[in-house]
Scaffold this motif. Sequence first.
Motif, PDB file in Angstrom:
ATOM      1  N   MET A  95      -9.466   8.008   8.423  1.00  9.20           N
ATOM      2  CA  MET A  95      -8.679   7.198   7.489  1.00  9.20           C
ATOM      3  C   MET A  95      -7.270   7.766   7.341  1.00  9.20           C
ATOM      4  O   MET A  95      -7.072   8.976   7.452  1.00  9.20           O
ATOM      5  N   PRO A  96      -6.273   6.912   7.062  1.00 13.51           N
ATOM      6  CA  PRO A  96      -4.915   7.396   6.807  1.00 13.51           C
ATOM      7  C   PRO A  96      -4.896   8.380   5.632  1.00 13.51           C
ATOM      8  O   PRO A  96      -5.706   8.283   4.708  1.00 13.51           O
ATOM      9  N   ARG A  97      -3.944   9.295   5.674  1.00 13.23           N
ATOM     10  CA  ARG A  97      -3.898  10.360   4.678  1.00 13.23           C
ATOM     11  C   ARG A  97      -3.738   9.807   3.262  1.00 13.23           C
ATOM     12  O   ARG A  97      -4.366  10.313   2.327  1.00 13.23           O
ATOM     13  N   ASP A  98      -2.923   8.754   3.081  1.00 17.87           N
ATOM     14  CA  ASP A  98      -2.723   8.252   1.720  1.00 17.87           C
ATOM     15  C   ASP A  98      -4.005   7.661   1.143  1.00 17.87           C
ATOM     16  O   ASP A  98      -4.236   7.709  -0.075  1.00 17.87           O
ATOM     17  N   VAL A  99      -4.873   7.140   2.013  1.00 18.51           N
ATOM     18  CA  VAL A  99      -6.151   6.601   1.547  1.00 18.51           C
ATOM     19  C   VAL A  99      -7.099   7.750   1.199  1.00 18.51           C
ATOM     20  O   VAL A  99      -7.752   7.742   0.148  1.00 18.51           O
ATOM     21  N   ARG A 100      -7.174   8.740   2.066  1.00 21.20           N
ATOM     22  CA  ARG A 100      -8.051   9.899   1.806  1.00 21.20           C
ATOM     23  C   ARG A 100      -7.612  10.656   0.561  1.00 21.20           C
ATOM     24  O   ARG A 100      -8.439  11.277  -0.115  1.00 21.20           O
ATOM     25  N   ILE A 161     -16.853 -14.130   1.378  1.00 16.62           N
ATOM     26  CA  ILE A 161     -16.809 -12.672   1.514  1.00 16.62           C
ATOM     27  C   ILE A 161     -15.524 -12.215   2.195  1.00 16.62           C
ATOM     28  O   ILE A 161     -14.771 -11.395   1.646  1.00 16.62           O
ATOM     29  N   GLN A 162     -15.258 -12.715   3.404  1.00 21.67           N
ATOM     30  CA  GLN A 162     -14.047 -12.284   4.107  1.00 21.67           C
ATOM     31  C   GLN A 162     -12.775 -12.696   3.383  1.00 21.67           C
ATOM     32  O   GLN A 162     -11.853 -11.879   3.255  1.00 21.67           O
ATOM     33  N   PRO A 163     -12.675 -13.927   2.866  1.00 22.85           N
ATOM     34  CA  PRO A 163     -11.467 -14.271   2.105  1.00 22.85           C
ATOM     35  C   PRO A 163     -11.243 -13.368   0.891  1.00 22.85           C
ATOM     36  O   PRO A 163     -10.086 -13.050   0.558  1.00 22.85           O
ATOM     37  N   THR A 164     -12.321 -12.945   0.230  1.00 24.12           N
ATOM     38  CA  THR A 164     -12.178 -12.049  -0.920  1.00 24.12           C
ATOM     39  C   THR A 164     -11.629 -10.699  -0.486  1.00 24.12           C
ATOM     40  O   THR A 164     -10.729 -10.132  -1.130  1.00 24.12           O
ATOM     41  N   VAL A 165     -12.167 -10.170   0.605  1.00 30.06           N
ATOM     42  CA  VAL A 165     -11.653  -8.914   1.156  1.00 30.06           C
ATOM     43  C   VAL A 165     -10.185  -9.062   1.524  1.00 30.06           C
ATOM     44  O   VAL A 165      -9.354  -8.196   1.196  1.00 30.06           O
ATOM     45  N   ASP A 166      -9.845 -10.155   2.198  1.00 31.96           N
ATOM     46  CA  ASP A 166      -8.461 -10.378   2.629  1.00 31.96           C
ATOM     47  C   ASP A 166      -7.507 -10.433   1.444  1.00 31.96           C
ATOM     48  O   ASP A 166      -6.367  -9.926   1.521  1.00 31.96           O
ATOM     49  N   ARG A 167      -7.945 -11.032   0.340  1.00 32.08           N
ATOM     50  CA  ARG A 167      -7.093 -11.098  -0.860  1.00 32.08           C
ATOM     51  C   ARG A 167      -6.842  -9.703  -1.427  1.00 32.08           C
ATOM     52  O   ARG A 167      -5.722  -9.400  -1.861  1.00 32.08           O
ATOM     53  N   HIS A 168      -7.886  -8.860  -1.443  1.00 32.30           N
ATOM     54  CA  HIS A 168      -7.701  -7.494  -1.947  1.00 32.30           C
ATOM     55  C   HIS A 168      -6.716  -6.715  -1.078  1.00 32.30           C
ATOM     56  O   HIS A 168      -5.908  -5.921  -1.583  1.00 32.30           O
ATOM     57  N   VAL A 169      -6.781  -6.935   0.229  1.00 34.40           N
ATOM     58  CA  VAL A 169      -5.863  -6.242   1.136  1.00 34.40           C
ATOM     59  C   VAL A 169      -4.433  -6.738   0.929  1.00 34.40           C
ATOM     60  O   VAL A 169      -3.490  -5.943   0.818  1.00 34.40           O
ATOM     61  N   ALA A 170      -4.266  -8.055   0.847  1.00 37.63           N
ATOM     62  CA  ALA A 170      -2.928  -8.638   0.729  1.00 37.63           C
ATOM     63  C   ALA A 170      -2.318  -8.453  -0.660  1.00 37.63           C
ATOM     64  O   ALA A 170      -1.137  -8.105  -0.787  1.00 37.63           O
ATOM     65  N   ASP A 171      -3.112  -8.676  -1.704  1.00 42.73           N
ATOM     66  CA  ASP A 171      -2.577  -8.675  -3.066  1.00 42.73           C
ATOM     67  C   ASP A 171      -2.632  -7.313  -3.743  1.00 42.73           C
ATOM     68  O   ASP A 171      -1.776  -7.007  -4.587  1.00 42.73           O
ATOM     69  N   ASP A 172      -3.642  -6.501  -3.403  1.00 42.32           N
ATOM     70  CA  ASP A 172      -3.850  -5.232  -4.091  1.00 42.32           C
ATOM     71  C   ASP A 172      -3.589  -4.012  -3.209  1.00 42.32           C
ATOM     72  O   ASP A 172      -3.814  -2.877  -3.644  1.00 42.32           O
ATOM     73  N   ASN A 173      -3.142  -4.249  -1.982  1.00 42.17           N
ATOM     74  CA  ASN A 173      -2.825  -3.166  -1.041  1.00 42.17           C
ATOM     75  C   ASN A 173      -4.028  -2.246  -0.797  1.00 42.17           C
ATOM     76  O   ASN A 173      -3.886  -1.044  -0.578  1.00 42.17           O
ATOM     77  N   MET A 174      -5.243  -2.815  -0.847  1.00 38.45           N
ATOM     78  CA  MET A 174      -6.427  -2.020  -0.548  1.00 38.45           C
ATOM     79  C   MET A 174      -6.555  -1.788   0.957  1.00 38.45           C
ATOM     80  O   MET A 174      -6.060  -2.581   1.772  1.00 38.45           O
ATOM     81  N   PHE A 175      -7.217  -0.713   1.313  1.00 34.77           N
ATOM     82  CA  PHE A 175      -7.474  -0.379   2.715  1.00 34.77           C
ATOM     83  C   PHE A 175      -8.872  -0.861   3.075  1.00 34.77           C
ATOM     84  O   PHE A 175      -9.849  -0.500   2.421  1.00 34.77           O
ATOM     85  N   PHE A 176      -8.971  -1.674   4.104  1.00 36.29           N
ATOM     86  CA  PHE A 176     -10.242  -2.291   4.481  1.00 36.29           C
ATOM     87  C   PHE A 176     -10.987  -1.431   5.503  1.00 36.29           C
ATOM     88  O   PHE A 176     -10.462  -1.134   6.572  1.00 36.29           O
TER      89      PHE A 176
END
Length: 359
Positions: A95-100, A161-176
């Motif tokens: 995982m990227p360092r900022d996520v870890r 399921i996938q659209p919900t994940v995609d929204r978290h990535v796009a709107d909340d800057n979450m790492f998938f």
Amino acid sequence: MAAVPPRLVRRRSVDMQGGKLTERSHGRCIAWSDIQDACRVTDISPCVFQTPLLANAGRRLGLTAPVKRLDLKLENTQFTGSFKIRGLANQLEKMPRDVRDGMRQIVTMSGGNYGRSFAYLLCKENGLQATVVMPEFAPQDRVDLIRSYGATVESVPSSEIQPTVDRHVADDNMFFLHPFDDNNLIAGHASCGMEILDDCPDVDVVVVCCGGGGILAGVAAAVKQATLVPGLPMYGRDIQVYGVEPEGAPKMHQSLEEGRPATCFNAKSIATGLSPPMAGDLTLEYVQTFVEDIILVSDDELRSAMKALYTCGQVVEPSGAAAVASLLCNRIPDIEGKTVVAVVTGGNVSAADLAKFVA
């Protein structure tokens, strides 16, 4: 869940041979070096066990096919009760360092076992903030357990399921972190295949369940690429690998027929862990490259396999029994006189469900 064995300190002899893989392109699939690197990660992870291989299990299971030997790779004894922790250990490492470092939250999607391992390793063990998007049909006991490890759970219809994940990535800057269609995860799962080769170098056929295809991809890549490494006991041999899906959720089977990843939003099977709403684009490429065929089994055949495994002292969930089910109903071709290994992938089943399935 059955008691887990103590961690074995013996490293895999297959890893230590030092052979070099013949240069060969496998498209987007992992290379031999990726498998070796991932095995080093799983070897030192305190949350990954080298699981036992139960030898000569055919007679006790009631297998009628005239195989030379049937061995069971018992991933139901793995930490958190399934193989999923293998891939996650390698995903965490990469995982990227900022996520870890906890600067970004993490999101995934899961019907149960991946979410359980995800929540345990990332939230409970490493203190990271994470969300698991789960289908509404996921067993409540799995939802509760994932929450108990510190993850946020969102239950949505399969088609969302996938659209919900995609929204978290796009709107909340979450790492998938993808639960199956990810090369770091697949490389971690390949460690299971390497252990099979270490404990059973004369294996002729390996049978693995298939949901999204992550464990099948990893085991198949390890087994097939090991046959290309001079100096290894299996060098030059034709080891066959088969995947097994429920009839009610035949995503990968359909994907092979159509030549593209198929969706299955109305899956109906007791094997909820093998019923994601889609097959992976990446894992389909692995199946096309390394796997002989995808075999389908019914829910009744899964129940019969669970019962047979229970008589052998193994607590196994419906998804975990798929490979054994395909063998007990004689679906795997050309195994007469051969050494076969079936991967028992998980043992996370409640006492109530177990009693219902094996009664």
